[in-house]
Enzyme design. Structure first.
Site, PDB file in Angstrom:
ATOM      1  N   ARG A   1      10.093  17.382 -23.895  1.00  0.00           N
ATOM      2  CA  ARG A   1      11.300  17.061 -24.346  1.00  0.00           C
ATOM      3  C   ARG A   1      11.457  15.624 -24.379  1.00  0.00           C
ATOM      4  NH1 ARG A   1      14.850  18.014 -21.364  1.00  0.00           N
ATOM      5  NH2 ARG A   1      13.497  19.036 -19.485  1.00  0.00           N
TER       6      ARG A   1
ATOM      7  N   TYR B   1       7.743  19.716 -30.442  1.00  0.00           N
ATOM      8  CA  TYR B   1       7.328  20.214 -28.997  1.00  0.00           C
ATOM      9  C   TYR B   1       8.055  21.216 -28.423  1.00  0.00           C
ATOM     10  CZ  TYR B   1       4.144  20.629 -25.040  1.00  0.00           C
ATOM     11  OH  TYR B   1       3.419  20.808 -24.160  1.00  0.00           O
TER      12      TYR B   1
ATOM     13  N   LYS C   1      16.435  25.405 -25.273  1.00  0.00           N
ATOM     14  CA  LYS C   1      17.545  24.450 -24.812  1.00  0.00           C
ATOM     15  C   LYS C   1      18.645  24.220 -25.637  1.00  0.00           C
ATOM     16  CE  LYS C   1      15.008  24.975 -21.340  1.00  0.00           C
ATOM     17  NZ  LYS C   1      14.227  24.258 -20.376  1.00  0.00           N
TER      18      LYS C   1
ATOM     19  N   HIS D   1      20.765  27.324 -16.670  1.00  0.00           N
ATOM     20  CA  HIS D   1      19.097  26.979 -16.571  1.00  0.00           C
ATOM     21  C   HIS D   1      18.456  27.868 -15.247  1.00  0.00           C
ATOM     22  CE1 HIS D   1      15.761  23.808 -16.396  1.00  0.00           C
ATOM     23  NE2 HIS D   1      15.436  24.987 -17.148  1.00  0.00           N
TER      24      HIS D   1
ATOM     25  N   SER E   1      13.712  21.308 -14.656  1.00  0.00           N
ATOM     26  CA  SER E   1      12.420  21.468 -15.004  1.00  0.00           C
ATOM     27  C   SER E   1      11.011  21.537 -14.303  1.00  0.00           C
ATOM     28  CB  SER E   1      12.193  20.738 -16.652  1.00  0.00           C
ATOM     29  OG  SER E   1      13.536  21.001 -17.255  1.00  0.00           O
TER      30      SER E   1
ATOM     31  N   CYS F   1      10.055  22.811 -11.673  1.00  0.00           N
ATOM     32  CA  CYS F   1      10.482  22.855 -10.209  1.00  0.00           C
ATOM     33  C   CYS F   1      10.320  24.309  -9.987  1.00  0.00           C
ATOM     34  CB  CYS F   1      11.868  22.354  -9.912  1.00  0.00           C
ATOM     35  SG  CYS F   1      11.754  20.634 -10.249  1.00  0.00           S
TER      36      CYS F   1
ATOM     37  N   ASP G   1      13.698  31.187 -17.207  1.00  0.00           N
ATOM     38  CA  ASP G   1      14.409  30.058 -17.678  1.00  0.00           C
ATOM     39  C   ASP G   1      15.660  29.860 -17.782  1.00  0.00           C
ATOM     40  OD1 ASP G   1      13.510  27.145 -18.084  1.00  0.00           O
ATOM     41  OD2 ASP G   1      13.761  27.456 -19.975  1.00  0.00           O
TER      42      ASP G   1
ATOM     43  N   ARG H   1       1.451  23.766 -21.712  1.00  0.00           N
ATOM     44  CA  ARG H   1       2.429  25.048 -21.659  1.00  0.00           C
ATOM     45  C   ARG H   1       1.713  26.359 -22.461  1.00  0.00           C
ATOM     46  NH1 ARG H   1       7.836  24.689 -19.489  1.00  0.00           N
ATOM     47  NH2 ARG H   1       7.983  22.470 -18.813  1.00  0.00           N
TER      48      ARG H   1
HETATM   49  P1  GTP Z   1      10.489  24.778 -16.767  1.00  0.00           P
HETATM   50  O1  GTP Z   1       9.657  25.695 -17.564  1.00  0.00           O
HETATM   51  O2  GTP Z   1      10.191  23.110 -17.209  1.00  0.00           O
HETATM   52  O3  GTP Z   1      11.898  24.980 -16.669  1.00  0.00           O
HETATM   53  O4  GTP Z   1       9.792  24.903 -15.290  1.00  0.00           O
HETATM   54  P2  GTP Z   1       9.694  25.849 -14.092  1.00  0.00           P
HETATM   55  O5  GTP Z   1      11.252  25.774 -13.227  1.00  0.00           O
HETATM   56  O6  GTP Z   1       9.701  27.347 -14.390  1.00  0.00           O
HETATM   57  O7  GTP Z   1       8.469  25.361 -13.256  1.00  0.00           O
HETATM   58  P3  GTP Z   1       7.258  26.388 -12.819  1.00  0.00           P
HETATM   59  O8  GTP Z   1       7.526  27.507 -12.140  1.00  0.00           O
HETATM   60  O9  GTP Z   1       6.513  26.324 -14.179  1.00  0.00           O
HETATM   61  O10 GTP Z   1       6.500  25.211 -11.899  1.00  0.00           O
HETATM   62  C1  GTP Z   1       6.172  23.902 -12.180  1.00  0.00           C
HETATM   63  C2  GTP Z   1       5.016  23.354 -11.101  1.00  0.00           C
HETATM   64  O11 GTP Z   1       5.602  23.545  -9.940  1.00  0.00           O
HETATM   65  C3  GTP Z   1       3.804  24.009 -11.330  1.00  0.00           C
HETATM   66  O12 GTP Z   1       2.761  23.182 -11.146  1.00  0.00           O
HETATM   67  C4  GTP Z   1       3.690  24.883 -10.126  1.00  0.00           C
HETATM   68  O13 GTP Z   1       2.267  24.755  -9.415  1.00  0.00           O
HETATM   69  C5  GTP Z   1       4.888  23.944  -9.002  1.00  0.00           C
HETATM   70  N1  GTP Z   1       5.391  24.886  -8.143  1.00  0.00           N
HETATM   71  C6  GTP Z   1       6.101  26.097  -8.462  1.00  0.00           C
HETATM   72  N2  GTP Z   1       6.419  26.834  -7.180  1.00  0.00           N
HETATM   73  C7  GTP Z   1       5.851  25.920  -6.135  1.00  0.00           C
HETATM   74  C8  GTP Z   1       5.989  26.033  -4.888  1.00  0.00           C
HETATM   75  O14 GTP Z   1       6.752  27.005  -4.269  1.00  0.00           O
HETATM   76  N3  GTP Z   1       5.652  24.840  -3.924  1.00  0.00           N
HETATM   77  C9  GTP Z   1       5.007  24.022  -4.907  1.00  0.00           C
HETATM   78  N4  GTP Z   1       4.558  23.073  -3.930  1.00  0.00           N
HETATM   79  N5  GTP Z   1       4.606  23.734  -5.836  1.00  0.00           N
HETATM   80  C10 GTP Z   1       5.381  24.860  -6.886  1.00  0.00           C
HETATM   81  C1  SPV Z   2      12.244  22.608 -19.569  1.00  0.00           C
HETATM   82  O1  SPV Z   2      11.722  21.451 -19.793  1.00  0.00           O
HETATM   83  O2  SPV Z   2      12.990  22.929 -18.702  1.00  0.00           O
HETATM   84  C2  SPV Z   2      11.539  23.859 -20.386  1.00  0.00           C
HETATM   85  C3  SPV Z   2      10.287  23.457 -21.039  1.00  0.00           C
HETATM   86  O3  SPV Z   2      11.591  24.905 -19.818  1.00  0.00           O
HETATM   87  S1  SPV Z   2      11.098  22.932 -22.959  1.00  0.00           S
HETATM   88  O4  SPV Z   2      11.129  24.576 -23.567  1.00  0.00           O
HETATM   89  O5  SPV Z   2      10.358  22.230 -23.332  1.00  0.00           O
HETATM   90  O6  SPV Z   2      12.578  22.600 -22.768  1.00  0.00           O
HETATM   91 MN    MN Z   3      13.344  25.085 -18.477  1.00  0.00          MN
END
Ligand code: GTP
Ligand code: SPV
Ligand code: MN
Length: 602
Positions: free
Chosen positions: A69, A211, A220, A240, A262, A264, A287, A380
């Site tokens: 983004r 993207y 979003k 979110h 994002s 996290c 999400d 992704r």
């Molecule tokens: P968006 O799709 O961008 O909104 O992100 P999301 O909040 O769904 O994040 P996601 O669960 O994909 O995690 C992103 C990164 O954080 C990955 O590289 C994970 O491995 C890492 N991660 C997730 N949970 C944990 C955790 O409990 N501890 C640690 N250290 N890393 C974590």
């Molecule tokens: C984020 O960035 O919080 C996502 C990926 O979930 S995107 O769809 O690119 O916004």
């Molecule tokens: Mn997101």
């Protein structure tokens, strides 16, 4: 044929402006999906993956300038600048329309204009909403087919004059006669990218990027930026947030929604396999959550999406086995490594890259020893929600699922403990308002700097963040306190001085979820501290976990001095919102400051 006059008219106008070679209305059928994928394989945009290893799946590589983004190029064009607020980029709507009309003019030359009717949420649910995306990217079409419900059934639901949000998208790369297409058309000039929202008109105009959130406009742009404005006006919440169901051994299932910025940890938490025996997590969404009050006076949530667009790097059979099983077939991978066997690989997938030729996300031959990343950190996968092994039986319930707790959190290496609970709804909104996190590669910009990201909505709120926080306060007045979800602040990302994680995370986060479950059930033990309730000593179940007790001490520590520094930084953060900041939040902040000073002096 399409009986919706306004829709027909809008498509005609867009075609007049963008001048595509032809117009195609998507029906959403599997045959259409297969045809588009085959066509993209033919032009070299898509690489089919090994049907024995990853059936029905494809790899795409984006242009190196188009990998996430672009918050700097995201605009909220409200009629009045003050309605966009201090945290959004604002442009005058007339000026922005003029600028973008220029860019759109002839921008689809040599390309097909796809019209994608889509529903955010189960078709027919009173919480769902319909949009129509016009795009010149077949990649967008196939992703939208996984991420939302698209096609004829949506047109049928729309009828002759149903409401829809018009979403116009172009990659901004017209083709001259005889010009060969590139494998990822987009505008490489960052200043020509615009991700624009006209909140009063409930309209989205996106130009120049292909993207993720820049281009899949249901996500979003609609489900958060436009929907947050609708939610504010209509008295509901567009957030979110992931949504999960948690069931204890022999106990009653409860639903929790969690807002983390994002990259996290939402996807990971949403489909986690608890390390605590007998506990079960089921996934409603990873999400976005849309929530309305039910007749029972409780907030009910739906997942407006139908698929997962998840961060690939770090996803493994250890960290997120359900995601690994979910992406075994019918999935789209963007910016990962291609192996000699035509399978995928990424950093943190849990095994060494296989021998043989490998191609990195840029399309170059790649050797693991080269020290360059093979996959882009914001690579992704796109996968249908139904393929998630722990998809919740109620995930498509048109009435939504009742929410018992909200979690907020982010990446904070210091200060914020593993978990604490708000004293009240208003205190919980205060906790949401002060969430901070290190920035990630989900946005093009600086990575690893802590910024305040209220309710993880900083990049996604379609109006003034001060009004948004006031809206959260007002939600608390619409029902009785016993029916409101309790609010908790979690932090999986505390680090030691030498940079190591203090908490194992992932499946072990179930230990924290268990305490939260017990707190909302009235059994969990907590201690009152200046910042909120923390788990009493021993209240977090650490059975079977080999964690130094000094780590737990550090994770559950409240250091008044550290927190008083935090208060100073919150004051700066609050300073931005002026008179729009709800007074009760200022009061929460000064009450926190007094409690901390008292703790320091005692
Ligand atoms: P968006 O799709 O961008 O909104 O992100 P999301 O909040 O769904 O994040 P996601 O669960 O994909 O995690 C992103 C990164 O954080 C990955 O590289 C994970 O491995 C890492 N991660 C997730 N949970 C944990 C955790 O409990 N501890 C640690 N250290 N890393 C974590
Ligand atoms: C984020 O960035 O919080 C996502 C990926 O979930 S995107 O769809 O690119 O916004
Ligand atoms: Mn997101």
């Amino acid at each position: 044929m399409v009986s919706h006059k306004r829709l027909q008219q809008w498509v005609k106008e867009a075609a007049g402006m963008c001048r595509p070679e032809s117009i195609y209305w998507c029906d959403g059928s599997p045959a259409e999906y297969n045809r588009l994928c085959a066509a993209m394989v033919n032009t070299g945009m898509a690489t089919p993956l090994n049907p024995a290893k990853r059936p029905g799946s494809f790899l795409f590589r984006s242009h190196p300038s188009d990998v996430a983004r672009v918050e700097d190029r995201t605009f909220i064009a409200s009629g009045n600048k003050d309605n966009a607020g201090p945290t959004n980029n604002w442009m005058d709507p007339a000026e922005l329309r003029k600028k973008m009309t220029g860019l759109y003019s002839g921008c689809m030359k040599g390309r097909i204009m796809y019209v994608i009717p889509f529903s955010m949420g189960p078709i027919g649910s009173s919480i769902s909403k319909i949009g129509v995306e016009i795009t010149d990217s077949p990649y967008v079409v196939v992703n939208m087919r996984i991420m939302t419900r698209i096609g004829t059934k949506v047109l049928d639901a729309l009828g002759k004059d149903g409401e829809f949000v018009p979403c116009l998208h172009s990659v901004g790369a017209p083709l001259q006669k005889g010009q060969k297409d590139t494998s990822w058309p987009c505008t490489p000039v960052i200043e020509n990218k615009y991700i624009s929202h006209f909140p009063e008109e409930r309209t989205i105009w996106s130009y120049g990027s292909g993207y993720g959130g820049n281009a899949l406009l249901g996500k979003k742009c609609f489900a958060l930026r436009i929907a947050s404005v609708q939610a504010h006006d209509e008295g509901w919440l567009a957030e979110h947030m992931l949504i999960l169901g948690i069931t204890p051994p022999k106990g009653e299932k409860k639903y929790i929604a969690a807002a983390f910025p994002s990259a996290c940890g939402k996807t990971n938490l949403a489909m986690m396999i608890p390390t605590l025996p007998g506990w079960k997590v089921e996934c409603v969404g990873d999400d976005i959550a849309w929530m309305k009050f039910g007749t029972d006076g409780r907030l009910h949530a739906i997942n407006p999406e139908a698929g997962f667009f998840g961060v690939a790097p770090g996803t493994s059979m250890q960290s997120n086995p359900n995601a690994m099983l979910m992406i075994k077939k019918n999935s789209i991978f963007t910016n990962v490594v291609l192996t000699e066997e035509n399978d995928i690989w990424w950093e943190g997938i849990g095994y060494e890259p296989p021998t043989g030729k490998k191609i990195d996300w840029t399309g170059s031959a790649w050797e693991p020893l080269s020290r360059k990343n093979g996959a882009h950190p914001n690579a992704r996968f796109t996968a249908p929600a139904v393929q998630c092994p722990v998809i919740d039986p109620a995930w498509e319930d048109p009435a939504g699922v009742p929410i018992s707790a909200f979690l907020v959190g982010g990446r904070r290496p210091t200060t914020i403990p593993l978990v604490h609970q708000a004293f009240s709804w208003n205190h919980g909104v205060f906790l949401g308002s002060i969430v901070g996190s290190e920035t990630t590669t989900a946005n093009i910009g600086a990575v690893g700097v802590v910024r305040r990201d209220p309710f993880a909505m900083l990049p996604f709120c379609g109006y003034h963040m001060g009004d948004y926080l006031a809206h959260w306060i007002s939600i608390g007045k619409r029902t009785t306190a016993d029916k409101l979800p309790n609010i908790f602040y979690v932090n999986w990302f505390r680090r030691s001085d030498d940079g190591k994680w203090l908490w194992p995370g992932y499946g072990d986060n179930s230990r924290v979820i268990k305490w939260i479950y017990e707190r909302i059930s009235g059994t969990g033990k907590g201690v009152e501290t200046p910042i909120g309730y923390l788990p009493s000593p021993g209240a977090i179940d650490l059975k079977g976990l080999d964690l130094p007790s000094s780590n737990i001490g550090e994770l559950l520590k409240v250091d008044p001095e550290e927190w008083l520094r935090e208060v100073q930084s919150i004051k700066e953060h609050y300073g931005k919102f002026g008179a729009k900041l709800p007074i009760v939040l200022r009061e929460e902040l000064s009450a926190l400051e007094s409690r901390l000073k008292k703790a320091l002096s005692s």
